[in-house]
Scaffold this motif. Sequence first.
Motif, PDB file in Angstrom:
ATOM      1  N   ARG A 141      57.884  40.196  27.037  1.00 60.92           N
ATOM      2  CA  ARG A 141      57.182  39.589  28.175  1.00 60.92           C
ATOM      3  C   ARG A 141      56.223  38.504  27.705  1.00 60.92           C
ATOM      4  NH1 ARG A 141      55.112  45.301  30.277  1.00 60.92           N
ATOM      5  NH2 ARG A 141      55.290  45.595  28.005  1.00 60.92           N
ATOM      6  N   VAL A 142      55.559  38.749  26.600  1.00 62.35           N
ATOM      7  CA  VAL A 142      54.658  37.747  26.039  1.00 62.35           C
ATOM      8  C   VAL A 142      55.458  36.553  25.538  1.00 62.35           C
ATOM      9  CG1 VAL A 142      52.944  37.273  24.247  1.00 62.35           C
ATOM     10  CG2 VAL A 142      52.941  39.486  25.431  1.00 62.35           C
ATOM     11  N   LEU A 170      50.084  34.250  32.913  1.00 63.35           N
ATOM     12  CA  LEU A 170      50.498  35.385  32.081  1.00 63.35           C
ATOM     13  C   LEU A 170      50.997  36.522  32.966  1.00 63.35           C
ATOM     14  CD1 LEU A 170      47.589  35.512  29.466  1.00 63.35           C
ATOM     15  CD2 LEU A 170      49.890  34.613  29.100  1.00 63.35           C
ATOM     16  N   CYS A 230      49.906  43.783  21.250  1.00 67.09           N
ATOM     17  CA  CYS A 230      50.660  42.883  20.373  1.00 67.09           C
ATOM     18  C   CYS A 230      49.846  42.532  19.128  1.00 67.09           C
ATOM     19  CB  CYS A 230      51.049  41.613  21.119  1.00 67.09           C
ATOM     20  SG  CYS A 230      52.282  41.843  22.420  1.00 67.09           S
ATOM     21  N   VAL A 280      52.307  40.041  31.802  1.00 62.31           N
ATOM     22  CA  VAL A 280      51.411  40.091  30.642  1.00 62.31           C
ATOM     23  C   VAL A 280      49.968  40.233  31.115  1.00 62.31           C
ATOM     24  CG1 VAL A 280      50.579  38.860  28.597  1.00 62.31           C
ATOM     25  CG2 VAL A 280      52.989  38.669  29.290  1.00 62.31           C
ATOM     26  N   ASP A 281      49.261  41.191  30.530  1.00 62.71           N
ATOM     27  CA  ASP A 281      47.839  41.327  30.800  1.00 62.71           C
ATOM     28  C   ASP A 281      47.092  41.481  29.483  1.00 62.71           C
ATOM     29  OD1 ASP A 281      48.358  43.909  29.969  1.00 62.71           O
ATOM     30  OD2 ASP A 281      48.113  44.806  31.958  1.00 62.71           O
ATOM     31  N   LEU A 285      48.263  44.321  27.122  1.00 64.39           N
ATOM     32  CA  LEU A 285      49.491  44.031  26.382  1.00 64.39           C
ATOM     33  C   LEU A 285      49.221  43.075  25.228  1.00 64.39           C
ATOM     34  CD1 LEU A 285      52.518  44.369  26.056  1.00 64.39           C
ATOM     35  CD2 LEU A 285      52.855  42.526  27.730  1.00 64.39           C
ATOM     36  N   LEU A 286      48.382  42.074  25.466  1.00 64.32           N
ATOM     37  CA  LEU A 286      48.043  41.145  24.380  1.00 64.32           C
ATOM     38  C   LEU A 286      47.352  41.887  23.232  1.00 64.32           C
ATOM     39  CD1 LEU A 286      46.713  38.056  26.379  1.00 64.32           C
ATOM     40  CD2 LEU A 286      48.892  38.234  25.150  1.00 64.32           C
ATOM     41  N   THR A 293      55.416  40.596  18.904  1.00 64.40           N
ATOM     42  CA  THR A 293      55.357  39.910  20.194  1.00 64.40           C
ATOM     43  C   THR A 293      56.290  40.578  21.188  1.00 64.40           C
ATOM     44  OG1 THR A 293      54.897  37.820  19.043  1.00 64.40           O
ATOM     45  CG2 THR A 293      55.582  37.678  21.356  1.00 64.40           C
ATOM     46  N   ASP A 294      55.720  41.135  22.223  1.00 64.89           N
ATOM     47  CA  ASP A 294      56.493  41.782  23.286  1.00 64.89           C
ATOM     48  C   ASP A 294      57.359  40.724  23.990  1.00 64.89           C
ATOM     49  OD1 ASP A 294      56.658  42.522  26.364  1.00 64.89           O
ATOM     50  OD2 ASP A 294      56.325  44.405  25.277  1.00 64.89           O
ATOM     51  N   ALA A 306      56.228  34.390  28.432  1.00 60.72           N
ATOM     52  CA  ALA A 306      55.022  33.687  28.895  1.00 60.72           C
ATOM     53  C   ALA A 306      54.669  32.532  27.967  1.00 60.72           C
ATOM     54  CB  ALA A 306      53.850  34.667  28.988  1.00 60.72           C
TER      55      ALA A 306
END
Length: 325
Positions: free
Chosen positions: A233-234, A211, A224, A216-217, A220-221, A230-231, A237
């Motif tokens: 970056r996500v 991630l 979301c 993604v960390d 961020l999750l 959903t970003d 991933a």
Amino acid sequence: MITRDAELAAAYRHCKAIAAEHGRTYFLATRLLSAPRRAAIHALYAFARGVDDVVDHPAGAPARPAATRLDDIEGRLRAALTIASSSPRSASGPGSGGTSPVETALIDTIDRYRIAPEHFWVFLDAMRMDVPGSPLFRDRYADMSELREYMRGSAAAIGLQLLPVLGTVVPVAEAEPAAAALGEAFQLTNFLRDVAEDLDRGRIYLPADELAAFGVDEVLLAHCRHTGRTDPRVRRALAHLIATNRALYRTAAAGVDLLQPRVRPAIRTAAVLYADILDEIERGDYAVFDRRATVPARRRLRVAAAQLGAGLCSATARRTHDGLL
């Protein structure tokens, strides 16, 4: 007086009802199996589902901690298997030792198909990894190696439990790697589909390092999940992890031909339909935070019908070939 056969039949019916309610993809796939194999799969599913419920839904469970309940389940199972191994199946009562209907059917299935008990101890240990306060507890995974350690019990062990029921055309040990890979493939699909639900339970079943490679960390999750969006970056991933998941399905696919011919359509159906969940995630633009990706009923029925047709054609060809020899 309820006879052993009547109690056992009722136990298997109970397992079938659980599978029909909670495991739509698996339940549909089992329709392609013979009745005895179908019943055994229902017993294995119902047991795994019940243990999962102990771990995931403690609020609706008895007051005893989940870890204690898992210990009780393992204790009853070990005791019942000890009795079963020392007595003829026809002489040992299915409900001895205070076992539940699910455990009654499971014990009969293990005994009938000679399933190695260690697959169940590995599974239960993985479930303990989900229980806060357990020495094995873990709710984050640094990398895929750690996640696979969990999936060895939560998923690969399930595949290994199934092998003796399904039957193989090679020694069971030769089919085990592919069976384990299919179990892991199913599990990783669940993790990708259920990101939001797992976050709500304070868990992340995705490798943190992979991630992080996409920026993604955990924060961020959580964002979301809070926004339901959903970003990008996500999204990237998830696309990467879906590719990883599909590689597992490819590894497992070769193992289907190692199974008995009559069960291959059922396993192919389950694999195709579960992999279709990944397609649905992609079609929904990776919107896993505000909806649960599901395969439409029409698609499920179409795939099952196609696999059944292929299985019938294959069986007819085998009979014709045998008749010409």
